[in-house]
Motif scaffolding. Sequence first.
Motif, PDB file in Angstrom:
ATOM      1  N   VAL A   1      41.935  29.440  57.465  1.00  0.00           N
ATOM      2  CA  VAL A   1      41.467  30.789  57.137  1.00  0.00           C
ATOM      3  C   VAL A   1      42.231  31.333  55.938  1.00  0.00           C
ATOM      4  CG1 VAL A   1      41.429  33.180  57.962  1.00  0.00           C
ATOM      5  CG2 VAL A   1      40.617  31.335  59.443  1.00  0.00           C
ATOM      6  N   ARG A   2      43.542  31.150  55.941  1.00  0.00           N
ATOM      7  CA  ARG A   2      44.345  31.591  54.797  1.00  0.00           C
ATOM      8  C   ARG A   2      43.860  30.946  53.505  1.00  0.00           C
ATOM      9  NH1 ARG A   2      50.734  31.115  56.011  1.00  0.00           N
ATOM     10  NH2 ARG A   2      50.980  32.702  57.639  1.00  0.00           N
ATOM     11  N   SER A   3      43.692  29.620  53.520  1.00  0.00           N
ATOM     12  CA  SER A   3      43.292  28.923  52.304  1.00  0.00           C
ATOM     13  C   SER A   3      41.905  29.348  51.842  1.00  0.00           C
ATOM     14  CB  SER A   3      43.331  27.403  52.523  1.00  0.00           C
ATOM     15  OG  SER A   3      44.666  26.944  52.558  1.00  0.00           O
ATOM     16  N   ALA A   4      40.995  29.560  52.792  1.00  0.00           N
ATOM     17  CA  ALA A   4      39.660  30.029  52.416  1.00  0.00           C
ATOM     18  C   ALA A   4      39.741  31.397  51.737  1.00  0.00           C
ATOM     19  CB  ALA A   4      38.765  30.095  53.651  1.00  0.00           C
ATOM     20  N   ALA A   5      40.566  32.302  52.296  1.00  0.00           N
ATOM     21  CA  ALA A   5      40.718  33.627  51.698  1.00  0.00           C
ATOM     22  C   ALA A   5      41.342  33.530  50.308  1.00  0.00           C
ATOM     23  CB  ALA A   5      41.576  34.510  52.606  1.00  0.00           C
ATOM     24  N   ILE A   6      42.348  32.680  50.160  1.00  0.00           N
ATOM     25  CA  ILE A   6      43.016  32.510  48.863  1.00  0.00           C
ATOM     26  C   ILE A   6      42.049  31.935  47.829  1.00  0.00           C
ATOM     27  CG2 ILE A   6      44.778  31.147  47.659  1.00  0.00           C
ATOM     28  CD1 ILE A   6      46.482  31.443  50.269  1.00  0.00           C
ATOM     29  N   GLY A   7      41.311  30.896  48.224  1.00  0.00           N
ATOM     30  CA  GLY A   7      40.378  30.274  47.289  1.00  0.00           C
ATOM     31  C   GLY A   7      39.286  31.227  46.838  1.00  0.00           C
ATOM     32  N   LEU A   8      38.684  31.966  47.784  1.00  0.00           N
ATOM     33  CA  LEU A   8      37.622  32.901  47.439  1.00  0.00           C
ATOM     34  C   LEU A   8      38.149  34.045  46.570  1.00  0.00           C
ATOM     35  CD1 LEU A   8      35.686  33.097  50.834  1.00  0.00           C
ATOM     36  CD2 LEU A   8      34.871  32.091  48.690  1.00  0.00           C
ATOM     37  N   PHE A   9      39.333  34.537  46.909  1.00  0.00           N
ATOM     38  CA  PHE A   9      39.913  35.633  46.127  1.00  0.00           C
ATOM     39  C   PHE A   9      40.157  35.206  44.683  1.00  0.00           C
ATOM     40  CE2 PHE A   9      43.860  37.794  44.661  1.00  0.00           C
ATOM     41  CZ  PHE A   9      43.335  39.075  44.526  1.00  0.00           C
ATOM     42  N   PHE A  10      40.609  33.980  44.500  1.00  0.00           N
ATOM     43  CA  PHE A  10      40.941  33.514  43.155  1.00  0.00           C
ATOM     44  C   PHE A  10      39.693  33.317  42.292  1.00  0.00           C
ATOM     45  CE2 PHE A  10      41.934  29.925  40.217  1.00  0.00           C
ATOM     46  CZ  PHE A  10      42.797  30.635  39.384  1.00  0.00           C
ATOM     47  N   VAL A  11      38.604  32.794  42.871  1.00  0.00           N
ATOM     48  CA  VAL A  11      37.427  32.457  42.058  1.00  0.00           C
ATOM     49  C   VAL A  11      36.452  33.625  41.916  1.00  0.00           C
ATOM     50  CG1 VAL A  11      37.611  30.028  42.698  1.00  0.00           C
ATOM     51  CG2 VAL A  11      36.104  31.512  44.025  1.00  0.00           C
ATOM     52  N   LEU A  12      36.463  34.579  42.841  1.00  0.00           N
ATOM     53  CA  LEU A  12      35.513  35.684  42.771  1.00  0.00           C
ATOM     54  C   LEU A  12      36.012  36.781  41.820  1.00  0.00           C
ATOM     55  CD1 LEU A  12      34.481  36.077  46.523  1.00  0.00           C
ATOM     56  CD2 LEU A  12      33.150  35.046  44.658  1.00  0.00           C
ATOM     57  N   PRO A  13      35.106  37.597  41.309  1.00  0.00           N
ATOM     58  CA  PRO A  13      35.522  38.705  40.433  1.00  0.00           C
ATOM     59  C   PRO A  13      36.474  39.652  41.164  1.00  0.00           C
ATOM     60  CG  PRO A  13      33.144  38.379  40.317  1.00  0.00           C
ATOM     61  CD  PRO A  13      33.637  37.513  41.437  1.00  0.00           C
ATOM     62  N   LYS A  14      37.424  40.204  40.415  1.00  0.00           N
ATOM     63  CA  LYS A  14      38.423  41.092  41.005  1.00  0.00           C
ATOM     64  C   LYS A  14      37.927  42.532  40.952  1.00  0.00           C
ATOM     65  CE  LYS A  14      41.045  37.559  41.495  1.00  0.00           C
ATOM     66  NZ  LYS A  14      40.055  36.597  40.953  1.00  0.00           N
ATOM     67  N   THR A  15      37.805  43.134  42.102  1.00  0.00           N
ATOM     68  CA  THR A  15      37.432  44.541  42.233  1.00  0.00           C
ATOM     69  C   THR A  15      38.353  45.159  43.277  1.00  0.00           C
ATOM     70  OG1 THR A  15      35.843  44.179  44.033  1.00  0.00           O
ATOM     71  CG2 THR A  15      35.015  43.953  41.762  1.00  0.00           C
ATOM     72  N   PRO A  16      38.458  46.479  43.320  1.00  0.00           N
ATOM     73  CA  PRO A  16      39.260  47.094  44.389  1.00  0.00           C
ATOM     74  C   PRO A  16      38.811  46.665  45.778  1.00  0.00           C
ATOM     75  CG  PRO A  16      38.819  48.707  42.689  1.00  0.00           C
ATOM     76  CD  PRO A  16      38.032  47.482  42.317  1.00  0.00           C
ATOM     77  N   PHE A  17      37.500  46.490  45.965  1.00  0.00           N
ATOM     78  CA  PHE A  17      37.015  46.072  47.272  1.00  0.00           C
ATOM     79  C   PHE A  17      37.456  44.645  47.585  1.00  0.00           C
ATOM     80  CE2 PHE A  17      33.874  43.817  49.867  1.00  0.00           C
ATOM     81  CZ  PHE A  17      33.895  44.588  51.018  1.00  0.00           C
TER      82      PHE A  17
END
Length: 416
Positions: free
Chosen positions: A297-313
Motif C-alpha cells: 500500500v505504501r509503495s502504491a501510494a508513493i508511486g501514484l503520488f510521484f507520477v500524477l500531477p501535484k495538486t493540493p488534493f
Amino acid sequence: MPSASSSASPFASRRIYLIVAAGAAVMSMALGARQTFGLFISPLSYDYGLPVTLIAFAIALHNLVWGFAQPLAGAATDRYGPAPVVVFGAAAYAAGLAMTALAPNGVVLVLGMGVFIGIGISCTSFGVVLTAVGRSVAPEKRSMAMGLASAGGSLGQVLMVPLVQGMRSMSGITVALLVLALLVLAVAPLGLVLGRPSRAAAAADPGLNFSLKEVVSQACRHRGYRLLTIGFFACGFQLAFIATHLPGYLELCHMPMGLAATALALIGLFNMAGSWTCGWLGGRFRQHHVLGWLYLVRSAAIGLFFVLPKTPFSVAAFAAVMGLAWLGTVPLTTGLVARIFGTRHMGTLFGVCFLSHQLGSFLGVWLGGLVLDLTGSYSLLWGATFAAGVLAAVLHFPIDDRSVERPSTPDSPVHA
C-alpha cells in the motif's frame, strides 16, 4: 459467590487499560517532542551562530544513537523491567533538551541533541513501552493492545508542533526547549505504572530461556527474523525520506506555502487510526501478511503520488494514505517477534530490528540531500523509496511465524 478468578478479572482489565494509557502517554511525549526539532533549526542557527549543517547533523545523529542504543535499552527492560529504563531515559532526554537550550557551542549541541536525546528516546519509545504493553496482555490481544498504545502515542505528534510553535513565538527557543524538558520529565513516573512482569508471568511465558548472547544468536540464525529485520530497514528508509524531504519536494513542485506543514500534520493525524487498525488486523490475521500488504500500500501510494500531477488534493490524499500506513509496522513487527520468540527477550530482539530501521532512516535523510545536491531532483530517491516497499513486501510474505519453542517433528520442523 464469585470465584477469585472472576473477581480478579475486572481488576486485571483495568490494569491493562492503565498500562496501555501510560505507555501511550510516555510515547506521546517522547515522539511528540522529537517531531518539533525542525522548528528549532533556523532559530538555533540565528541565536547561537551555528551552521545549519551542524544542527542538521545533530538531529540526524540522534536517529543513529537511538538505533544503536535501542537493543541495550531493550535488554535492560528484559532484565530489570520498564520502570527504571523509562525514568533513566526521561532524565537523559530532558538533559539533552536542556543542553540544547543552553548550548554555548556546537559540541554541546551535538552531545545534547545528538547523543543524550538519542539515548533518552531509545528508553521512552517503542522498544521499551510496547514490550511492557505486550507482556501485560494475552497473546491473542497483544497486537491490538500495542496498536492502541502506538495510536495514543501518535497524539503527541499532532499536538506538540503547534504548542511548541506558540511557545517559540511568544517566549523564544530557550524557554520552549526548557518547557519541553520539564514535560518529558513529567512522564517519568509513568514508568512505574508500566511495572515489571511478575515471576508467575515470566514463568508462564514460552519465550526462549537462554542468556542474552544465546537468544540473539538464535534469532539471527532464524530466517524469518532476518527477513523481518531487513524489511524494517526499508520502513525506516521510506518514512525518514518522506518526513524530511517532502517539504523540499513540494517546494520544487511550486506547491502553495504551508501545504507541507498541512501534509505532515495529516500524516500524524491519520497515523493514529492507522496504528490502531494495523494492531487490530494483526490480532486477526497473520502479522507478516498484514505487513506485506502494508508495504505494498505504501509503495502504491508513493508511486501514484510521484507520477500524477501535484495538486493540493493529491498531496492531502497522499498524506492521508501514508498516515494510515505510517507506524502501523511497529505493533505488527513487535507482535511478530513476540509470536516467534515469546516476550521474555522481546525488548532485546525488537531493539536489534529497530537498529536496522534507524540505519534505513539515516540513509533516507542523507541520500535524499545528497541526490538533490548532485542531480537537482528527488526523482531517484522517490524511485528507491517505491522499490524499497516492494522489496520489503516480498521479504515479509514468506516469513515462518511459528514459535521456535514448538517441538520439532517431521511434520513441524523448527526453522533456524
